[in-house]
Design an enzyme around this catalytic site. Structure first.
Site, short mmCIF file in Angstrom:
data_model
loop_
_atom_site.label_atom_id
_atom_site.label_comp_id
_atom_site.label_asym_id
_atom_site.label_seq_id
_atom_site.Cartn_x
_atom_site.Cartn_y
_atom_site.Cartn_z
N ASP A 53 0.85 -1.18 0.00
CA ASP A 53 0.00 0.00 0.00
C ASP A 53 0.90 1.24 0.00
O ASP A 53 2.08 1.18 0.37
CB ASP A 53 -0.93 -0.01 1.21
CG ASP A 53 -2.24 0.71 0.92
OD1 ASP A 53 -2.27 1.53 -0.01
OD2 ASP A 53 -3.24 0.46 1.63
N ALA A 54 0.31 2.36 -0.39
CA ALA A 54 1.10 3.57 -0.61
C ALA A 54 1.73 4.05 0.69
O ALA A 54 1.05 4.32 1.67
CB ALA A 54 0.21 4.67 -1.20
#
Length: 964
Positions: A240-241
């Protein structure tokens, strides 16, 4: 194809073989570069640049206009696997079409979200399908099959499931830890992921921001121990970012980023989404980890091989176009499918005969969402737009439908006069000219942040542009809309303008709070965290040290009055209430209550007071507690935000042109008091979701009514030891064509073994069917016996089907069961729990504990969750003929001592003192003799006093006992 092409270019070869060939041609630097989300081109080999990540939750997102389907929770409400597969196929084809004209559009799609809707206050409730693992897995399998396509080796897109694992809170989402005991893990959390992965339509997963049992999800050992054992192709794990940096930053799980990056890569993360398009930070960390010996080249190669295999499956390295490169965009079929999906997502919650609406009826459509077609963070921009008002006017005639929004009309007086929008007057569009209808179709991003429009100013007297529509979305969060139809927003220069078509963006700049101050209010801008002030150059947020302006609010018209007037003059009133998906419940922000916002509560009450023939339509991303409305109104409906065709679809259902057939994919609770803690992931212990909830919900899981009636009969249930087969006949006994969702539930009635909590009933199958009046159909379910009837036996660490009697029920919801039968399952009963070595995490009951990480890489331990003493209970322990000693394996990081108290059966408690070990992962073994050795079978109770981590405990031979 040409024979001079290297093997990695040959689409006839298996993806793994092609990936291996290409891997051997890449330098180490080239391989390391491919670990970042934005992998650069390798020009010497003719490799194009590639990026992981294209949002496609319910249509192609973030890349401009695309077909917008209902929100994911709305697709879950259809309970229609075939429909959702067709939606996935349409989305996949639009991805291909958009990529053909814009190479930034990616083929590795980050969708769907399969996190279970355990808690209805989760801000991202709109992104999931259901609270039930069976329904979630079925809908996710359908969507990913559509995205992937049907070709055996060539993928249309490469779906990535979000978010591994047990992610259901936005509050402290990157630092909070979900305590997930083994039964919840194996019976509830894993099946939602396992179903679509085993179906072969999933390219990978994205780990969640949070921790599970004290360990960040990006280090989850279950990626290798579970996930990658479920299919025979290479699964890619995309971070995930920003999550890789969290490992050393907000989570402080490692001392530095090189150690953290190495650990994530070894755990199975292949693609690092971090620092946007700048790959240099991640590649430097990987090279540093290699130099320090934290990684080997083989670790890099394993990840790159998986990424290359995915690219080969997508045709990214093929010399020519191939199968599944089929592209289609905004076709008549896609538009019809968007409407069909929106129609099938509508759930009829209550109907005392008000619906369907009669021909020629005069309808007042009112409410804050009556003329809205809301998008969410993961929506594409609208190509087409239909609001409830649009749909009802088209269906019944514009002359038969009246409208009142119900927003309060206000003026804001401040020092020097009245706050005024000088830029545009009523009836003008985004740039002050042209057709006002066109403004509704604009991408909100085209207007938000504009600095070419004039800021709001102060005028001495009320004037055109000085009146605003005020909406209170709950919790004191407001939006203000100018007479031109645009929302007040703050751009980067700090000035306040009427510049937003809708609230939105990662940080919403269109929400405010009125905070009492003296005899007036300060107007606080939530996006910047600053108060508004006014000056000669216009209204803006206050600078550091500058005071905010004091405003007085003058109400020109109350929303209730406008609604009441419209309702009095109509035959039927349709109140449309709900949420804006960017406000009070979204990514990064959980809700705080199930209650409908007070302003909207007042509106339906005003409508009913003026006209008892009032229906309430809730258009929302999540459930509400609307018991008063259910008691007072003749009809209620719910639909998630339905995408581009939402209004037309709703009108078709209200008119009876389309039968209502949606079903609730999650429980609607009666009040906040029914909810567990937001961070309590133990659905068994907290008695939550329909599986364990002991109370009475407002609307149960699977609920949804029809305009006709159905009967169930001829139920048979049998099994052959492998498959449970259930058949029943469903007949339409009413006078209208209708959709029924036939739901199969199973439950343990009387089984051998320890008396452990089992679900009240669990969904094992579902089928949506359409029947004409008088028609009937036999419905058959064939489900794996072990999956339907089994449970995770913590005492023996295995999946088990206990011999005994099981109930098999079919019906219209989890509480509306129309026919039932029982089946018997033979076999050997589970024996008592072995006590030689018991994992502390394998308890049956607990009080005041949390599961924590045994070590950085794998394993679970148990610790007190707070300052109070905690307790574990292990049922049905087989102590045998008497064991004379007990052993505890534990760690204590802090100075001083902790105490573990054990009581076996009816014996006297035994106290074991755990000294400080100086490190939370440094375990010591403490032994003690048992003055009263237990015999036979009984329960073991363990009390924890003080800070410690308990890994194991066990009973042994008297010769090994040492007092401590």
């Amino acid at each position: 194809m040409s024979t001079d092409q290297p093997p990695f270019r040959d689409p006839r070869l298996p993806a793994r073989e092609r990936a291996d060939d290409l891997l051997g041609r890449l330098t180490l630097d080239e391989r390391v570069a491919m670990l970042h989300q934005f992998a650069p081109a390798v020009e010497r080999l003719g490799l194009p640049a590639f990026r992981t990540g294209q949002e496609a939750l319910h249509g192609v997102a973030w890349m401009g206009p695309a077909t917008v389907f209902p929100q994911a929770v709305g697709l879950g409400a259809t309970w229609n696997d075939d429909l959702v597969r067709r939606v996935g196929e349409a989305v996949g084809r639009e991805v291909r079409a958009m990529r053909a004209r814009d190479p930034r559009v990616g083929l590795n799609v980050w969708a769907p979200t399969v996190n279970l809707l355990r808690h209805p206050l989760w801000g991202r409730n709109e992104e999931g399908y259901s609270e039930d693992p069976h329904l979630t897995a079925a809908i996710a399998t359908a969507y990913t099959r559509g995205l992937r396509g049907d070709h055996p080796t060539r993928w249309r897109t490469a779906p990535v499931l979000k978010h591994w694992l047990s992610h259901n809170n936005e509050t402290d989402r990157d630092t909070s830890s979900a305590s997930v005991r083994p039964r919840v893990l194996h019976e509830y959390e894993l099946p939602a992921f396992r179903g679509p992965v085993r179906a072969g339509a999933v390219a990978g997963v994205m780990p969640a921001y949070n921790l599970v049992n004290g360990r960040p999800n990006h280090l989850s050992p279950l990626l290798s121990e579970q996930l990658r054992t479920w299919c025979d192709h290479d699964l890619v794990v995309c971070s995930d970012a920003g999550a890789p940096s969290n490992l050393a930053d907000s989570q402080a799980y490692f001392a530095d980023h090189e150690e953290a990056t190495a650990a994530a890569l070894r755990a199975g993360v292949d693609s690092f989404t971090d620092h946007g398009e700048d790959s240099s930070v991640i590649t430097a960390r990987v090279r540093g980890a290699l130099d320090r010996g934290l990684l080997e080249e083989a670790d890099v190669d394993a990840a790159v091989r998986r990424l290359l295999a995915m690219r080969c499956a997508l045709g990214d390295l093929d010399p020519e176009p191939g199968p599944q490169d089929d592209a289609a965009f905004d076709t008549a079929g896609h538009r019809a499918l968007a409407r069909e999906a929106a129609e099938q997502a509508v759930v009829l919650l209550k109907n005392d005969g008000l619906l369907p609406l009669a021909e020629g009826v005069r309808v007042a459509v009112v409410g804050l969402l009556a003329d809205e077609c809301k998008l969410d963070w993961y929506s594409g921009a609208l190509l087409h737009r239909s609001t409830p008002l649009d749909g009802l006017r088209e269906r019944f005639g514009a002359d038969r439908v009246t409208f009142a929004e119900g927003a309060d009309r206000v003026r804001l007086r401040c020092p020097g006069g009245w706050l005024t929008d000088p830029g545009t007057g009523p009836g003008k569009d985004g740039d002050g000219t042209g057709d006002p209808a066109a403004a509704g179709a604009l991408d909100p991003a085209l207007l938000r942040g504009r600095t070419d429009l004039p800021p709001l100013e102060v005028r001495a007297e009320p004037a055109a542009g000085g009146e605003f529509a005020l909406v209170d979305w709950g919790g004191g969060v407001l939006t203000l809309r100018a007479e031109c139809g645009r929302y007040l927003s703050v751009a980067d220069d700090g000035f306040l303008r009427a510049s937003a078509d809708q609230p939105g963006g990662w940080i919403v700049q269109e929400t405010f709070e009125l905070r009492p101050h003296g005899e007036g209010y300060l107007l606080w801008h939530r996006g910047t965290g600053r108060y508004l002030t006014v000056a000669a150059d216009g209204a803006r947020v206050a600078a550091d040290g500058e005071e905010g302006a004091v405003f007085a609010v003058e109400t020109v018209e109350r929303g209730e009055d406008a609604v009441r007037a419209a309702a009095e003059d109509a035959d039927v009133v349709v109140v449309v209430a709900g949420n804006d998906p960017h406000i009070n419940g979204r990514e990064t922000e959980d809700r705080t209550t199930l209650a409908l916002p007070p302003q909207q509560d007042r509106l339906w009450r005003a409508a009913r007071e003026a006209n008892p023939r009032t229906a309430l339509v809730l258009t929302s991303a999540y459930p509400y507690a609307v018991g008063d409305a259910d008691a007072a109104l003749p009809a209620l409906l719910w639909t998630a935000h339905g995408g581009q065709a939402a209004g037309a679809a709703l009108a078709a259902v209200l008119a009876g042109d389309v039968p209502p057939g949606g079903r609730l994919p999650q429980t609607w609770y009666a009040s906040d008091a029914d909810l567990p803690g937001l961070l309590d992931y133990d659905v068994i212990g907290s008695r939550t979701t329909y599986l364990y909830f002991d109370g009475t919900p407002l609307y149960p899981f699977g609920h949804g009514l029809s305009y006709t009636s159905f009967s169930y009969g001829g139920l048979t249930a049998s099994h052959d030891g492998r498959t449970l087969t259930v058949r029943c006949t469903v007949a339409n006994t009413g006078e209208q064509t209708g959709d029924e969702v036939v739901q199969l539930y199973v439950r343990a009635v009387e089984t051998a073994g320890p008396d452990l909590p089992r679900p009240h009933r669990a969904l094992a199958g579902h089928r949506r069917i359409r029947l004409a009046p008088g028609a009937s159909r036999e419905v058959e379910f064939a489900v794996p016996l072990s999956e339907a009837l089994g449970f995770w036996d913590v005492a023996h660490g295995r999946w088990t089907v206990a011999p005994g009697t099981y109930g098999v029920d079919v019906g219209a919801s989890s509480t509306d069961l129309r026919a039932g039968a029982t089946v018997r399952v033979g076999g050997e009963a589970p024996g008592p729990r072995p006590v030689g070595s018991i994992r502390a995490a394998d308890y049956d009951e607990q009080r005041g504990t949390a599961l924590v990480d045994l070590g950085r890489e794998r394993g679970d331990a148990v610790a007190p969750a707070g300052e109070e003493e905690a307790e574990l209970v292990f049922r049905d322990c087989g102590f045998g003929s008497g064991t004379a000693s007990v052993t505890v394996e534990a760690a204590r990081e802090e100075p001083g001592e902790a105490v573990v108290v054990l009581r076996a059966g009816d014996g006297a408690p035994v106290h074991l003192t755990v000294p400080s070990t100086g490190d939370r992962y440094a375990y010591t073994t403490v032994r003690a003799a048992l003055p009263e050795p237990p015999e036979g079978t009984g329960d073991l109770r363990v009390t924890l006093r003080g800070s410690l981590r308990l890994a194991r405990l066990g009973f042994g031979d008297p010769s090994s006992a040492e007092s401590s």
